[in-house]
Motif scaffolding. Structure first.
Motif, short mmCIF file in Angstrom:
data_model
loop_
_atom_site.label_atom_id
_atom_site.label_comp_id
_atom_site.label_asym_id
_atom_site.label_seq_id
_atom_site.Cartn_x
_atom_site.Cartn_y
_atom_site.Cartn_z
N LYS A 370 0.84 -1.20 0.00
CA LYS A 370 0.00 0.00 0.00
C LYS A 370 0.88 1.25 0.00
CE LYS A 370 -3.67 0.07 2.53
NZ LYS A 370 -4.58 0.07 3.71
N THR A 424 7.04 1.84 1.56
CA THR A 424 6.77 0.42 1.33
C THR A 424 6.70 0.08 -0.16
OG1 THR A 424 4.41 0.91 1.58
CG2 THR A 424 5.56 0.07 3.50
N LEU A 471 0.35 -4.70 6.80
CA LEU A 471 -0.02 -4.71 5.39
C LEU A 471 -1.02 -5.82 5.14
CD1 LEU A 471 3.54 -4.26 3.80
CD2 LEU A 471 1.72 -2.56 3.82
#
Length: 726
Positions: A370, A424, A471
């Motif tokens: 994400k 990320t 996540l």
């Protein structure tokens, strides 16, 4: 006794020794290409000093006689003759020095290294250069200071003899099944029969063995007879094992319950008591199938430290709670990991060209990356004094630079908790590599007299930490790349819970293919498949992840019609003829009368016909023998790397194994549990439905609000009218 009689006795004794200990005196040779041990096919050694280190694996069961190292190099023609040289070191001990001659810049070297220089484990083979272009003042990293090692043309030939196998079960984990064995592992299984229950036990045995080989390819076979020249495992009931061993001149052990024993390998046809002490025979036995399963599970978890006896009887097996999405090197979320937890010990990087250090870890294969989230890195480090401007610590993730940390205190410093937030989106599902590299120059690099290099160091401390955010788990399938990564989705539970191997035949080749595939999955994920099941019966309406292994003609029509490559009387064949900017193939579909011929195997992944979000992986070929060859090809790293999309066609001609991969089938999604509702699936594929639903909700709420306001206004006007009348 005459001299002739003495010589005759010596010859007889030598012949008998050769019969009893075959291969004990004969040395074997293995070739290790050095580019297989390094991330690149060539390496540049730059500046006035540089070093490149390779780790040479030497199994504990090898007694190295000698090794021959052959390599080629090219050096700069700008080097100063007589002052530039290369040193080759093994475990920090010099084994050769080579002068780097600018007049003859290309060189080939062949070195003989004595066997006593090696040790069991990983041996550091270092290529170090000292390079100069003048006897006066020189720039430490002038462009002319370089030497290139041609690792793609470098080979280490190791001549060795095998040591006797220690008869203790703890040697299973550190001696018999060792990832340092080159070029590949090979294990033969003797099964009492090929019924599904016993094949299930054999699958657990092979997954436990393959896990110990780590990254090294290992292949399994089954046979009715023991195979010389490799380690063997016999799996069967007490009655079968006792009769089998007695027929080969081995005193049967006393089997009372779930039983494991390690023997030296008996040699078929060589006479009672004749064994090969350099090979092992593992006995896995019990009175019932449940006892056999308990013995196999115990074998899968035996540690290198215990037991130190040659046999054991298991009485119980308990497995700790297994977290979903676990496995080898896999991180969990919202947990603080120290570098030490991730196999990174405190290290000091020295000099102009210090060897970088890496931390390897995995994110779950089905992780959904994400945006706007960060992985927090807290770095503890120290560095030397009098470092010049431009000295930095470089942080790289998966080969991409993400930060350069300046070393700008001329007095040196000790930094605790340097904060770095890494987005990320730079990470990826599966394997990730965090690399720490340095670039250091002395403060005074213009003067030859006071140029200090001993102060060029950075120490990275093992209490540095990484924290990963939460996540979600949401994977788009089919994706053979995830299957080759760690067996996903069959390893969503690391022990294979909810997975079923469906073998379409019980012939030896099909069984071998299934065992090879189970071993590969366990090896990738680092966890034995305690929860996987095996069957020869079509598992109709199976609500789980399904692996089908069988020759094409034996695969039921239900699965052949669901597969991306529909091989039937009139086959539906996809062809890729162009690729767009998103790396997706444009596929044309041809209906034709054709089939899969010998010499090729296919691996396909598609949505289960029985359950949303569940997966079927089909491994097939024209014949059972080709099917076994296909399973062996899948253990090759080149085939694994090329297998993507939902269809991989592999030409079974070694060693090339040319692989063609396509994505032609319909996509589907798998969430945390692997089950996805039809509503979620439609919203994923048709996002406009989501926006339409949101628009309808907004319109409905607006109409409702309008209606309520209208009623309220009507009541208010009615009340005002009544008040005026009164």
């Amino acid at each position: 006794m005459t001299i002739r009689g003495v010589l005759l006795q010596v010859c007889i004794l030598a012949a008998l020794a050769g019969m009893i200990i075959p291969g004990g005196a004969a040395a074997e040779t293995v070739r290790i290409p050095l580019h297989q041990l390094a991330p690149a096919r060539s390496v540049d050694l730059k500046c006035i000093s540089a070093e490149h280190i390779l780790q040479i694996p030497i199994p504990a069961r090898w007694e190295v006689k000698r090794a021959v190292l052959s390599f080629e190099y090219v050096n700069s023609t700008g080097l100063l003759a007589g002052a530039s040289r290369m040193a080759v070191r093994l475990n920090r001990t010099p084994v050769a020095q080579i002068s780097l001659n600018p007049q003859a810049p290309e060189g080939a070297v062949k070195l003989v290294i004595p066997g006593t220089s090696f040790k069991a484990g990983y041996n550091d083979l270092a290529f170090a250069v000292a390079q100069h272009y003048t006897m006066d003042c020189e720039q430490p990293c002038a462009p002319d200071l370089w030497t290139t090692l041609k690792l793609d043309q470098a080979v280490l030939e190791v001549e060795f003899a095998l040591k006797p196998v220690p008869l203790k079960l703890s040697s299973v984990g550190e001696y018999l099944f060792d990832p340092r064995i080159s070029p590949a592992g090979a294990v033969n299984l003797v099964l009492e029969n090929r019924q599904a229950d016993l094949v299930s036990v054999a699958g657990l045995v092979t997954s436990g063995i393959a896990r110990r080989f780590d990254y090294r390819s290992v292949r399994f076979s089954t046979a009715d007879e023991l195979q010389p020249g490799r380690d063997n495992v016999i799996v069967g009931s007490r009655k079968f094992v006792e009769a089998y061993l007695a027929a080969r001149g081995v005193t049967p052990p006393k089997i009372d319950g779930p039983f494991l024993k390690l023997l030296h390998l008996p040699l078929p046809g060589a006479g009672a008591g004749t064994v090969d002490p350099t090979r092992g025979l593992l006995v896995v036995s019990g009175a019932t199938i449940n006892q056999l399963r308990l013995a196999a599970a115990t074998l899968a978890i035996i540690s290198p430290s215990f037991p130190n006896s040659d046999e054991l009887t298991a009485t119980e097996f308990k497995l700790a709670d297994i977290p979903m999405h676990g496995g080898k090197l896999t991180v969990t979320y919202d947990k603080k990991y120290t570098f030490k937890d991730m196999n990174f010990s405190t290290v000091t990087l020295k000099g102009f060209n210090a060897n970088a250090r890496e931390i390897a870890f995995r994110l779950p294969a089905d992780v959904l990356i994400k945006p706007n989230l960060y992985v927090d890195l807290s770095l503890h480090y120290a560095y030397g004094a009098a470092l010049g401007p431009g000295s930095v610590i470089n942080i790289l993730l998966n080969g991409k630079h993400v930060r350069a940390i300046p070393l700008d205190n001329v007095k040196g410093d000790l930094i605790e908790g340097y904060k770095l937030r890494i987005p990320t989106y730079l990470f990826r599902p599966g394997d990730n590599y965090l690399r720490i590299d340095t670039a250091m120059i002395p403060q005074n690099n213009k003067s030859c007299e006071n140029m200090l290099i001993e102060n060029l160091f950075v120490t990275i401390f093992e209490n540095s930490t990484l924290v990963f955010p939460q996540l979600p788990h949401f994977a788009e399938l089919p994706n053979l790349e995830l299957f080759m990564l760690n067996g996903f989705p069959f390893t969503r539970w690391p022990d294979g819970k909810g997975s079923l191997f469906y073998l379409t035949g019980n012939d030896p080749a099909t069984v071998n293919a299934a065992l090879n595939l189970a071993g590969m999955i366990s090896q990738k994920n680092g966890y034995p498949l305690f929860g996987a099941q095996y069957t020869y019966t079509d598992p109709k309406r199976f609500d789980g992840e399904l692996i089908i292994v069988g020759a094409l003609a034996a695969v039921p029509e239900t699965y052949r019609q669901q597969a991306p490559l529909k091989l039937a009387a009139e086959s539906t064949v996809p062809y890729s003829f162009t690729r767009n900017w998103s790396s997706e193939d444009t596929v044309a579909v041809s209906r034709q009368i054709s089939t899969l011929k010998p010499g090729m195997g296919a691996l396909m992944e598609f949505l289960s016909p029985y359950s949303e979000g569940r997966t079927v992986v089909l491994m097939t070929a024209a014949t059972p023998n080709d099917l076994e060859a296909m399973s062996a090809a899948l253990t090759e790293s080149s085939v694994q790397a090329a297998s993507k999309g939902d269809l991989a066609l592999v030409e079974l001609e070694a060693p090339d194994f040319r692989t063609t991969a396509l994505l032609v089938g319909k996509k589907y999604i798998a969430g945390r549990s692997g089950e996805v509702s039809a509503i979620k699936r439609y919203l994923y594929y048709y996002p406009w439905l989501y926006y339409l639903a949101m628009a309808l909700v907004i319109v409905a709420m607006s109409l409702l609000l309008f209606h309520l306001l209208k009623r309220y206004r009507k009541r208010r006007l009615k009340g005002a009218s009544a008040a005026s009348d009164s």
